[in-house]
Design a protein around this motif. Sequence first.
Motif, PDB file in Angstrom:
ATOM      1  N   MET A   1       1.446   0.125  -4.327  1.00 30.45           N
ATOM      2  CA  MET A   1       2.497   0.197  -5.332  1.00 30.45           C
ATOM      3  C   MET A   1       2.251   1.419  -6.199  1.00 30.45           C
ATOM      4  O   MET A   1       1.142   1.621  -6.676  1.00 30.45           O
ATOM      5  CB  MET A   1       2.485  -1.084  -6.176  1.00 30.45           C
ATOM      6  N   ASP A   2       3.269   2.211  -6.394  1.00 28.21           N
ATOM      7  CA  ASP A   2       3.113   3.372  -7.266  1.00 28.21           C
ATOM      8  C   ASP A   2       3.306   2.953  -8.725  1.00 28.21           C
ATOM      9  O   ASP A   2       3.749   1.845  -9.026  1.00 28.21           O
ATOM     10  CB  ASP A   2       4.056   4.503  -6.858  1.00 28.21           C
ATOM     11  N   PHE A   3       2.976   3.858  -9.632  1.00 29.86           N
ATOM     12  CA  PHE A   3       2.999   3.515 -11.044  1.00 29.86           C
ATOM     13  C   PHE A   3       4.400   3.182 -11.537  1.00 29.86           C
ATOM     14  O   PHE A   3       4.580   2.272 -12.334  1.00 29.86           O
ATOM     15  CB  PHE A   3       2.385   4.643 -11.882  1.00 29.86           C
ATOM     16  N   GLU A   4       5.390   3.911 -11.079  1.00 30.03           N
ATOM     17  CA  GLU A   4       6.765   3.632 -11.527  1.00 30.03           C
ATOM     18  C   GLU A   4       7.188   2.228 -11.121  1.00 30.03           C
ATOM     19  O   GLU A   4       7.833   1.520 -11.893  1.00 30.03           O
ATOM     20  CB  GLU A   4       7.735   4.681 -10.979  1.00 30.03           C
TER      21      GLU A   4
ATOM     22  N   VAL B   1       7.957  -3.582 -12.665  1.00 35.33           N
ATOM     23  CA  VAL B   1       7.555  -4.990 -12.572  1.00 35.33           C
ATOM     24  C   VAL B   1       7.171  -5.505 -13.954  1.00 35.33           C
ATOM     25  O   VAL B   1       7.635  -6.562 -14.387  1.00 35.33           O
ATOM     26  CB  VAL B   1       6.389  -5.166 -11.574  1.00 35.33           C
ATOM     27  N   CYS B   2       6.338  -4.774 -14.670  1.00 37.49           N
ATOM     28  CA  CYS B   2       5.880  -5.214 -15.996  1.00 37.49           C
ATOM     29  C   CYS B   2       7.046  -5.381 -16.963  1.00 37.49           C
ATOM     30  O   CYS B   2       7.060  -6.322 -17.761  1.00 37.49           O
ATOM     31  CB  CYS B   2       4.871  -4.227 -16.567  1.00 37.49           C
ATOM     32  N   ARG B   3       8.016  -4.523 -16.887  1.00 34.69           N
ATOM     33  CA  ARG B   3       9.157  -4.576 -17.804  1.00 34.69           C
ATOM     34  C   ARG B   3      10.032  -5.810 -17.595  1.00 34.69           C
ATOM     35  O   ARG B   3      10.826  -6.141 -18.465  1.00 34.69           O
ATOM     36  CB  ARG B   3       9.995  -3.314 -17.657  1.00 34.69           C
ATOM     37  N   THR B   4       9.905  -6.482 -16.464  1.00 32.91           N
ATOM     38  CA  THR B   4      10.718  -7.678 -16.211  1.00 32.91           C
ATOM     39  C   THR B   4      10.149  -8.922 -16.880  1.00 32.91           C
ATOM     40  O   THR B   4      10.847  -9.934 -16.972  1.00 32.91           O
ATOM     41  CB  THR B   4      10.854  -7.966 -14.696  1.00 32.91           C
ATOM     42  N   PHE B   5       8.913  -8.878 -17.351  1.00 34.45           N
ATOM     43  CA  PHE B   5       8.288 -10.057 -17.933  1.00 34.45           C
ATOM     44  C   PHE B   5       8.830 -10.305 -19.335  1.00 34.45           C
ATOM     45  O   PHE B   5       8.959  -9.364 -20.130  1.00 34.45           O
ATOM     46  CB  PHE B   5       6.772  -9.902 -17.986  1.00 34.45           C
TER      47      PHE B   5
ATOM     48  N   GLY C   1      -5.580   4.626  -6.274  1.00 36.97           N
ATOM     49  CA  GLY C   1      -4.742   4.920  -5.114  1.00 36.97           C
ATOM     50  C   GLY C   1      -5.356   4.561  -3.775  1.00 36.97           C
ATOM     51  O   GLY C   1      -4.645   4.426  -2.784  1.00 36.97           O
ATOM     52  N   GLU C   2      -6.665   4.387  -3.725  1.00 37.05           N
ATOM     53  CA  GLU C   2      -7.331   4.044  -2.467  1.00 37.05           C
ATOM     54  C   GLU C   2      -7.204   2.567  -2.113  1.00 37.05           C
ATOM     55  O   GLU C   2      -7.507   2.165  -0.999  1.00 37.05           O
ATOM     56  CB  GLU C   2      -8.824   4.397  -2.564  1.00 37.05           C
ATOM     57  N   ALA C   3      -6.784   1.755  -3.063  1.00 33.51           N
ATOM     58  CA  ALA C   3      -6.689   0.312  -2.830  1.00 33.51           C
ATOM     59  C   ALA C   3      -5.599   0.003  -1.816  1.00 33.51           C
ATOM     60  O   ALA C   3      -4.542   0.641  -1.799  1.00 33.51           O
ATOM     61  CB  ALA C   3      -6.400  -0.411  -4.136  1.00 33.51           C
ATOM     62  N   SER C   4      -5.867  -0.967  -0.982  1.00 40.00           N
ATOM     63  CA  SER C   4      -4.879  -1.342   0.028  1.00 40.00           C
ATOM     64  C   SER C   4      -4.113  -2.579  -0.435  1.00 40.00           C
ATOM     65  O   SER C   4      -4.252  -3.665   0.113  1.00 40.00           O
ATOM     66  CB  SER C   4      -5.561  -1.595   1.372  1.00 40.00           C
ATOM     67  N   LEU C   5      -3.346  -2.399  -1.518  1.00 44.63           N
ATOM     68  CA  LEU C   5      -2.501  -3.466  -2.041  1.00 44.63           C
ATOM     69  C   LEU C   5      -1.062  -3.171  -1.648  1.00 44.63           C
ATOM     70  O   LEU C   5      -0.571  -2.074  -1.896  1.00 44.63           O
ATOM     71  CB  LEU C   5      -2.566  -3.515  -3.567  1.00 44.63           C
ATOM     72  N   ASP C   6      -0.384  -4.146  -1.060  1.00 40.27           N
ATOM     73  CA  ASP C   6       1.035  -3.931  -0.820  1.00 40.27           C
ATOM     74  C   ASP C   6       1.793  -4.268  -2.107  1.00 40.27           C
ATOM     75  O   ASP C   6       1.229  -4.801  -3.063  1.00 40.27           O
ATOM     76  CB  ASP C   6       1.529  -4.742   0.383  1.00 40.27           C
ATOM     77  N   ASP C   7       3.055  -3.935  -2.140  1.00 44.50           N
ATOM     78  CA  ASP C   7       3.845  -4.113  -3.358  1.00 44.50           C
ATOM     79  C   ASP C   7       3.893  -5.567  -3.812  1.00 44.50           C
ATOM     80  O   ASP C   7       3.815  -5.849  -5.009  1.00 44.50           O
ATOM     81  CB  ASP C   7       5.262  -3.579  -3.156  1.00 44.50           C
ATOM     82  N   ALA C   8       4.011  -6.494  -2.889  1.00 40.02           N
ATOM     83  CA  ALA C   8       4.103  -7.909  -3.249  1.00 40.02           C
ATOM     84  C   ALA C   8       2.805  -8.409  -3.887  1.00 40.02           C
ATOM     85  O   ALA C   8       2.829  -9.126  -4.894  1.00 40.02           O
ATOM     86  CB  ALA C   8       4.452  -8.746  -2.017  1.00 40.02           C
ATOM     87  N   GLU C   9       1.668  -8.012  -3.311  1.00 43.33           N
ATOM     88  CA  GLU C   9       0.392  -8.450  -3.871  1.00 43.33           C
ATOM     89  C   GLU C   9       0.151  -7.815  -5.239  1.00 43.33           C
ATOM     90  O   GLU C   9      -0.312  -8.478  -6.165  1.00 43.33           O
ATOM     91  CB  GLU C   9      -0.754  -8.110  -2.927  1.00 43.33           C
ATOM     92  N   ALA C  10       0.469  -6.542  -5.377  1.00 47.14           N
ATOM     93  CA  ALA C  10       0.302  -5.864  -6.665  1.00 47.14           C
ATOM     94  C   ALA C  10       1.183  -6.508  -7.733  1.00 47.14           C
ATOM     95  O   ALA C  10       0.738  -6.738  -8.859  1.00 47.14           O
ATOM     96  CB  ALA C  10       0.623  -4.380  -6.528  1.00 47.14           C
TER      97      ALA C  10
END
Length: 117
Positions: A1-4, A9-13, A81-90
């Motif tokens: 997941m990129d920072f944007e 995601v954070c803004r939806t909480f 950036g090296e982490a292997s997190l997909d968007d759903a997990e992040a």
Amino acid sequence: MDFEAAKDVCRTFPGCTEDIKWDHDIVFSVGGKMFAATNASSPAEGISFKAEDDRFLELTDRPGIIPAPYLARAKWVHVNGEASLDDAEAAALLRRSYELVFAKLTRKLQREINEAA
């Protein structure tokens, strides 16, 4: 997941606020308590957030996820950036960080945030 995407995601909480602290960090908070942070000048370096106590060691054993500098004692992790997190997990980890911080707020403040949402 990129920072944007993470910011989106954070803004939806409910009750999430975003501001700059310490002159160079973008911090996401709920009820005045932070649940995620990143360096404003180089967000590509990664994002830090609170993790559950029992998942902290599991997460930090993965490549690209380290104990967050200055916040590791509070069970915060830093994902680069090296982490292997997909968007759903992040997104799920950010959501859980928000929930952990939200749960520590006073009942009155929780109610106010939920009513405003």
